[in-house]
Scaffold this active site. Structure first.
Site, mmCIF file in Angstrom:
data_model
loop_
_atom_site.group_PDB
_atom_site.id
_atom_site.type_symbol
_atom_site.label_atom_id
_atom_site.label_comp_id
_atom_site.label_asym_id
_atom_site.label_seq_id
_atom_site.Cartn_x
_atom_site.Cartn_y
_atom_site.Cartn_z
ATOM 1 N N LYS A 75 4.853 18.414 1.477
ATOM 2 C CA LYS A 75 5.336 17.032 1.523
ATOM 3 C C LYS A 75 6.499 16.756 0.569
ATOM 4 O O LYS A 75 7.338 15.897 0.850
ATOM 5 C CB LYS A 75 4.193 16.066 1.243
ATOM 6 C CG LYS A 75 3.155 16.031 2.356
ATOM 7 C CD LYS A 75 2.097 14.983 2.082
ATOM 8 C CE LYS A 75 1.087 14.928 3.220
ATOM 9 N NZ LYS A 75 0.097 13.859 3.028
ATOM 10 N N ASP A 111 1.878 7.746 4.754
ATOM 11 C CA ASP A 111 0.562 7.938 4.137
ATOM 12 C C ASP A 111 0.082 6.700 3.387
ATOM 13 O O ASP A 111 -1.061 6.271 3.538
ATOM 14 C CB ASP A 111 0.578 9.129 3.172
ATOM 15 C CG ASP A 111 0.442 10.460 3.873
ATOM 16 O OD1 ASP A 111 -0.187 10.504 4.949
ATOM 17 O OD2 ASP A 111 0.953 11.457 3.354
#
Length: 296
Positions: A75, A111
């Site tokens: 990420k 997220d």
């Protein structure tokens, strides 16, 4: 894959770059949504770590892949290979969704929004509350930033005192200095200080695990060493969804606390990514019914 019979020369591929990958529910979720809406897309998972990431991103661009999700451990590593970042990714320094528009790769972070949306689905409003968050990586950082923007009064971040501790310090700096409009007080502590962790949890409404502790290869482990740190009126959340009941969730349930696993966050971050790729809303109610009945 149910939509395999519909794959043809016009099918657009969307993927997931992560390792380990075998536990992921994202392919089932997105392919069900494509099928339900009659979209000519297919979603596949690819076992990719930091070492292969640059080459894979280059290949995805060359193949004109519409987009992909990015999960642990990629990420933050992927930032250097993208052309543009959405504000959500700039603030968090992490990307979990990439959209390819005519060869230009733009990174997003869904997220944090997915985490906050999942709490709202459980009737939990963050406004005015205190959170203790464990973690500083690609999942914990978006949670910290988005939760702060959702109205937290205070957040205490714990991270291991290693080379990644600086990321947690930066998260605290961003919240305290760059996000002054939120009026959130952010604190930073080493996770090794278990007595401080106990004290912060004692004065918190929510305990959030933003690390991969609890999933393979750390299945059966927990960020909480002593279950007496937990209490019945605490809300305990986990980003881990495989297993559906991590050790932390078991610990929370053992003291009567509210335990919320990572399935809902996974669902809602996926729904936001789905819309970025397709321009259509994911049929969330249908996905819940088909995949997550009695699990959320």
């Amino acid at each position: 894959m149910k939509n395999a019979g519909r794959i043809d020369g016009r099918t657009q591929l969307i993927g997931l770059l992560a390792t380990p990958i075998g536990h992921s529910l994202s392919p089932a979720m997105h392919n069900l949504a494509f099928e339900k809406l009659g979209l000519n897309n297919a979603y596949m998972a690819f076992e990719v770590g930091n070492e292969q990431l640059e080459e894979v991103v280059r290949g995805m661009r060359a193949l004109n892949i519409r987009g992909y999700n990015v999960s642990m451990p990629n990420k933050t590593a992927i930032l250097q290979y993208l052309d543009e970042l959405d504000d959500s990714a700039k603030f968090t320094g992490a990307v979990n969704t990439v959209v390819n528009t005519d060869g230009k790769l733009k990174g997003y972070s869904t997220d944090g929004s997915g985490y906050v949306r999942n709490l709202r689905e459980h009737g939990i409003d963050l406004k005015g509350k205190k959170m203790t968050l464990v973690g500083s990586g690609g999942a914990a950082t978006p949670i910290a930033i988005e939760a702060a923007q959702a109205g937290l009064a205070e957040i205490s971040i714990f991270a291991r005192n290693d080379q990644f501790f600086a990321r947690a310090e930066e998260n605290v700096r961003i919240i305290n200095e760059d996000m002054k409009h939120t009026q959130v007080k952010a604190n930073i502590y080493p996770l090794e200080n278990q007595e401080q962790l106990r004290e912060e949890i004692r004065t918190s409404h929510i305990l959030a695990n933003g690390t991969g502790v609890g999933m393979k290869p750390l299945e059966g482990k927990s960020v909480i060493e002593d279950v007496s740190m937990l209490r019945s009126d605490l809300i305990v959340t986990d980003v881990v969804y495989s297993p559906a009941k991590s050790k932390l969730m078991e610990q929370a349930e053992s003291v009567g606390a509210t335990a919320i696993n990572g399935l809902g966050m996974m669902l809602w971050q996926g729904a936001l990514a789905f819309e970025l790729w397709t321009g259509q809303e994911m049929p969330v109610a249908y996905i819940k019914e088909q995949l997550f009945a009695d699990k959320l």
